[in-house]
Design an enzyme around this catalytic site. Structure first.
Site, PDB file in Angstrom:
ATOM      1  N   HIS A   1      18.513 -12.349  64.827  1.00 43.77           N
ATOM      2  CA  HIS A   1      18.508 -11.608  66.090  1.00 43.77           C
ATOM      3  C   HIS A   1      19.025 -10.200  65.889  1.00 43.77           C
ATOM      4  O   HIS A   1      19.649  -9.888  64.874  1.00 43.77           O
ATOM      5  CB  HIS A   1      19.339 -12.316  67.172  1.00 43.77           C
ATOM      6  CG  HIS A   1      20.803 -12.448  66.853  1.00 43.77           C
ATOM      7  ND1 HIS A   1      21.338 -13.548  66.209  1.00 43.77           N
ATOM      8  CD2 HIS A   1      21.857 -11.628  67.083  1.00 43.77           C
ATOM      9  CE1 HIS A   1      22.640 -13.390  66.074  1.00 43.77           C
ATOM     10  NE2 HIS A   1      22.997 -12.225  66.593  1.00 43.77           N
TER      11      HIS A   1
ATOM     12  N   HIS B   1      24.694  -5.138  66.534  1.00 42.26           N
ATOM     13  CA  HIS B   1      24.599  -5.672  65.166  1.00 42.26           C
ATOM     14  C   HIS B   1      23.235  -6.306  64.932  1.00 42.26           C
ATOM     15  O   HIS B   1      22.463  -6.519  65.861  1.00 42.26           O
ATOM     16  CB  HIS B   1      25.729  -6.674  64.867  1.00 42.26           C
ATOM     17  CG  HIS B   1      25.683  -7.966  65.648  1.00 42.26           C
ATOM     18  ND1 HIS B   1      26.387  -8.155  66.806  1.00 42.26           N
ATOM     19  CD2 HIS B   1      25.011  -9.127  65.431  1.00 42.26           C
ATOM     20  CE1 HIS B   1      26.173  -9.385  67.262  1.00 42.26           C
ATOM     21  NE2 HIS B   1      25.332  -9.993  66.453  1.00 42.26           N
TER      22      HIS B   1
ATOM     23  N   GLU C   1      25.667  -9.391  60.554  1.00 40.67           N
ATOM     24  CA  GLU C   1      26.100 -10.780  60.648  1.00 40.67           C
ATOM     25  C   GLU C   1      25.227 -11.626  59.732  1.00 40.67           C
ATOM     26  O   GLU C   1      24.022 -11.383  59.612  1.00 40.67           O
ATOM     27  CB  GLU C   1      25.944 -11.257  62.106  1.00 40.67           C
ATOM     28  CG  GLU C   1      26.426 -12.681  62.352  1.00 40.67           C
ATOM     29  CD  GLU C   1      26.259 -13.124  63.817  1.00 40.67           C
ATOM     30  OE1 GLU C   1      25.561 -12.421  64.578  1.00 40.67           O
ATOM     31  OE2 GLU C   1      26.829 -14.168  64.191  1.00 40.67           O
TER      32      GLU C   1
END
Lengths: 134, 134
Positions: free
Chosen positions: A7, A79, A130
């Site tokens: 994502h 992010h 991430e």
């Protein structure tokens, strides 16, 4: 090592307004809002055919995205998240190369119920990155 | 209306260092660097299984990413790009809803040889948002 883009996260100060942008203006498929008190955010997912946009709204006084929203009051891309097959192996490989993992280096359970780690933006092109176990 | 996430663009000041991060540290599949003089950037694509990361390095004195890199010297996420089936229909729908298109409103040919438009970050959650005809 990295696999799919799981994502892209966009921090927003007003989730209802953000949902209207993606659902009504951009015509995307939008999930329900879910409070994630362990993470200090509420989340809404925009389901695209190949990946997701994660909208993040602060939850609580210690939300980790409050500082970002002070600097970016209109919101902004917070992010990116890449999938890895084995998060501990990925972490160890990155640490051996001198990259910095945020926090104590132990994976936490993320918003999708899977182990995640955050890598330091200074080591990754100014981009908070991430990793999530696939 | 929006379809696949075509790419996430990350602006960088040093493409060789950026390629090393994605190819060597993160172990991703990285394309050759291509100069795009019409766009004032050089590009490298990180090919992920489901989408791409587009690394952008300034090319020439009038590069549109120079200001961004002054503010973000380590680099940073510059924009996201969504695919649409019909870029003129998408533009007209957005304009009718009061959203702002950057420039004169006419699609330009983007780095992939397809018509693209950029939408104003203030109308899209502080996020520079590109639309590309699929």
């Amino acid at each position: 090592m990295i696999g799919r883009l799981n994502h892209v996260a966009i921090a927003v100060s007003d989730m209802e307004a953000a949902v209207a942008v993606y659902r009504d203006t951009l015509g995307a498929d939008v999930s329900e809002k879910v409070a994630q008190p362990d993470h200090g955010v509420s989340t809404v997912f925009i389901n695209l055919p190949n990946t997701k946009i994660e909208l993040l709204e602060p939850l609580g006084e210690n939300s980790p995205i409050l500082k970002f929203l002070e600097k970016n009051p209109s919101g902004g891309i917070h992010h990116v998240c890449y999938e890895v097959e084995d998060i501990l192996a990925a972490r160890d490989k990155l640490l051996a190369q001198g990259a910095r993992v945020i926090g104590d280096g132990e994976p936490k359970i993320g918003a999708h119920g899977k182990p995640v780690l955050f890598l330091h933006p200074k080591d990754f092109l100014g981009t908070l990155t991430e990793l999530e176990q696939a």
